[in-house]
Design an enzyme around this catalytic site. Structure first.
Site, PDB file in Angstrom:
ATOM      1  N   ASN A 107      30.977  33.548  25.548  1.00  0.00           N
ATOM      2  CA  ASN A 107      31.507  31.695  26.466  1.00  0.00           C
ATOM      3  C   ASN A 107      30.728  31.160  25.309  1.00  0.00           C
ATOM      4  O   ASN A 107      31.158  31.547  24.205  1.00  0.00           O
ATOM      5  CB  ASN A 107      30.477  32.448  27.633  1.00  0.00           C
ATOM      6  N   HIS A 133      33.188  32.871  23.078  1.00  0.00           N
ATOM      7  CA  HIS A 133      33.311  34.091  22.379  1.00  0.00           C
ATOM      8  C   HIS A 133      33.746  33.972  21.056  1.00  0.00           C
ATOM      9  O   HIS A 133      33.937  35.264  20.381  1.00  0.00           O
ATOM     10  CB  HIS A 133      34.995  34.357  23.563  1.00  0.00           C
ATOM     11  N   HIS A 203      34.069  42.574  28.016  1.00  0.00           N
ATOM     12  CA  HIS A 203      35.187  41.908  28.228  1.00  0.00           C
ATOM     13  C   HIS A 203      36.318  42.341  29.228  1.00  0.00           C
ATOM     14  O   HIS A 203      37.524  42.160  29.368  1.00  0.00           O
ATOM     15  CB  HIS A 203      35.458  40.795  27.908  1.00  0.00           C
ATOM     16  N   TYR A 205      38.912  44.110  32.068  1.00  0.00           N
ATOM     17  CA  TYR A 205      39.415  42.817  33.180  1.00  0.00           C
ATOM     18  C   TYR A 205      39.251  43.872  33.930  1.00  0.00           C
ATOM     19  O   TYR A 205      40.408  44.951  33.657  1.00  0.00           O
ATOM     20  CB  TYR A 205      40.725  42.458  32.738  1.00  0.00           C
ATOM     21  N   GLN A 312      29.071  36.182  34.117  1.00  0.00           N
ATOM     22  CA  GLN A 312      30.383  35.766  34.531  1.00  0.00           C
ATOM     23  C   GLN A 312      31.000  36.329  35.190  1.00  0.00           C
ATOM     24  O   GLN A 312      31.612  37.175  35.024  1.00  0.00           O
ATOM     25  CB  GLN A 312      30.620  35.500  32.580  1.00  0.00           C
ATOM     26  N   GLU A 340      31.143  39.533  32.652  1.00  0.00           N
ATOM     27  CA  GLU A 340      30.932  39.817  31.862  1.00  0.00           C
ATOM     28  C   GLU A 340      28.720  39.314  32.305  1.00  0.00           C
ATOM     29  O   GLU A 340      28.718  38.348  32.433  1.00  0.00           O
ATOM     30  CB  GLU A 340      31.605  38.427  31.420  1.00  0.00           C
TER      31      GLU A 340
HETATM   32  C1  GLA Z   1      35.836  33.951  30.065  1.00  0.00           C
HETATM   33  C2  GLA Z   1      36.068  31.934  29.558  1.00  0.00           C
HETATM   34  C3  GLA Z   1      37.139  32.296  30.446  1.00  0.00           C
HETATM   35  C4  GLA Z   1      38.261  32.779  29.476  1.00  0.00           C
HETATM   36  C5  GLA Z   1      37.836  33.824  29.577  1.00  0.00           C
HETATM   37  C6  GLA Z   1      39.149  34.818  28.641  1.00  0.00           C
HETATM   38  O1  GLA Z   1      35.451  34.747  31.204  1.00  0.00           O
HETATM   39  O2  GLA Z   1      35.171  32.209  30.756  1.00  0.00           O
HETATM   40  O3  GLA Z   1      36.948  30.395  30.951  1.00  0.00           O
HETATM   41  O4  GLA Z   1      38.360  32.041  27.964  1.00  0.00           O
HETATM   42  O5  GLA Z   1      37.205  34.822  29.036  1.00  0.00           O
HETATM   43  O6  GLA Z   1      40.513  33.915  28.457  1.00  0.00           O
END
Ligand code: GLA
Length: 378
Positions: A107, A133, A203, A205, A312, A340
């Site tokens: 972040n 990141h 990270h 998804y 996050q 996250e």
């Molecule tokens: C994190 C950030 C987001 C974005 C994603 C990647 O979650 O907080 O704002 O940058 O990564 O796209």
């Protein structure tokens, strides 16, 4: 005759010794090539499996989780992680950080600057005025060294002193394990030779209906947090720890993501949906449940536990249909969500937040567990 028998017995013994172990809890890992980076570094894909059909794909580039195949209530196995079929997919931008280990600092760090021990450090800036990141070439874009063992894979990356502006040579290790309880267990550890800051996270998804199978608006979420960290227009925490009470951020009771993801609230507008750090209740007391997510149709549930103080919650707001993922699936906005686990964004500039500093001689250790289960859905 006796001799022939002895040879046959010897052959049998050799065959048995070579055969993959079949007993519960001792499935073998598999390894295959996943191509080469532009600079010619070999990238391997490891597959970790348990005896119940759960499988995780992990590549040495970025220590990326490329797939998570988990059983459902009806006996099927579905891949619930967004990703790409090829290394090029991961290397070519725009970078969504699918499945990656993010570091040295996950972040944002405001303006890419912080002070430590009286020295100001300037980081690579890659997100407007801010560092995101880990910078231009974070841990997600490095090739890690792999050491497989049974259902685990240990990956190590040595980040040099000054890389992306961070002080100290940091040796980071991430161990992924697919357990017999249908968990992906992630154990992070790190050592430094000079005081530094770090924030390591994964990270991935998730889409519990299956990757590429529509949006995640129907997923029901619970987050064990009374407070979150509101952000400014650059998604940097303002420093406030705000109560979730009577806001779209209250996930203390299970509620569908889609219920309030477009709520007429300033913080939702700033994040283009959920893109916020939650202050986990009871942090500091060991591994604790941070969040639970259920997809009602499949009955599939993900439970996230962590030793970290924050998480996050990001609802794939920046996905826009330009990325073509595994099996040719097109990832539209909100086709995946991330949880996250982490220290809070911009902690190096916020002495009031839990410290993300690491001193030489101390070992950073952190654990996050993604546990999958399934109950028959409607
Ligand atoms: C994190 C950030 C987001 C974005 C994603 C990647 O979650 O907080 O704002 O940058 O990564 O796209």
């Amino acid at each position: 005759m006796f001799q022939k028998l002895a040879v046959a017995a010897g052959l049998m013994a050799a065959l048995i010794a070579c055969a993959p172990k079949k007993e519960t809890g001792s499935q073998e890992w598999k390894k295959q090539s996943f191509g080469k980076t532009a600079s010619g570094e070999e990238v391997e894909l490891y597959t970790l499996a348990n005896s119940r059909g759960m499988e995780a794909g992990v590549i040495t580039y970025g220590a990326i989780v490329t797939s998570l195949k988990v059983p459902d209530a009806k006996g099927g196995i579905v891949d619930v992680a967004l990703g790409f079929d090829t290394l090029e997919g991961y290397i070519l931008g725009p970078d969504p950080y699918f499945g990656a280990i993010v570091g040295r600092y996950g972040n944002r760090i405001a303006k890419g600057r912080f002070s430590l021990g009286g020295v100001e450090y300037k980081l690579a800036v890659n997100n407007g005025a801010n560092a995101l990141h880990g910078g231009l070439r974070g841990f997600d874009k490095q090739v890690w060294k792999a050491k497989p063992a049974g259902q685990s894979l240990e990956l190590t990356y040595v980040s040099k002193d000054g890389e992306e502006g961070y002080p100290g040579t940091l040796t980071a290790t991430v161990a992924y394990t697919v357990t017999e309880q249908n968990e992906l267990r992630i154990e992070y550890s790190a050592l430094t030779d000079k005081e530094t800051v770090l924030n390591l996270t994964n990270h991935t998804y998730f889409n519990l209906a299956g990757q590429g199978e529509g949006d995640i608006l129907g997923h029901i979420v619970t987050i064990n947090a009374d407070r979150f960290t509101p952000v400014d227009a650059g998604l940097i925490p303002t420093g406030e720890l705000r109560s979730v009470e009577r806001t779209a951020f209250d996930f203390r009771q299970p509620i569908a993501i889609g219920e309030r993801v477009n709520a007429a609230e300033e913080q939702i507008k700033l994040g283009k949906g959920y893109d916020h750090n939650y202050v986990l209740n009871g942090a500091g007391g060991g591994l604790a449940v941070a969040a639970t997510v259920t997809e009602p149709k499949s009955g599939r549930t993900l439970q996230v536990s962590t030793t970290e103080p924050g998480v996050q919650f990001y609802t794939g707001n920046f996905l826009d249909g330009t990325l073509k993922g595994k099996g040719g699936k097109v990832y539209q906005q909100r086709y995946g969500f991330c949880l996250e686990t982490q220290h809070f964004p911009d902690s190096p500039n916020r002495p009031e937040f839990p410290s993300a500093a690491l001193k030489p001689g101390a070992r950073f250790q952190s654990t996050t567990v993604f546990k999958f289960s399934a109950t028959p859905g409607s």
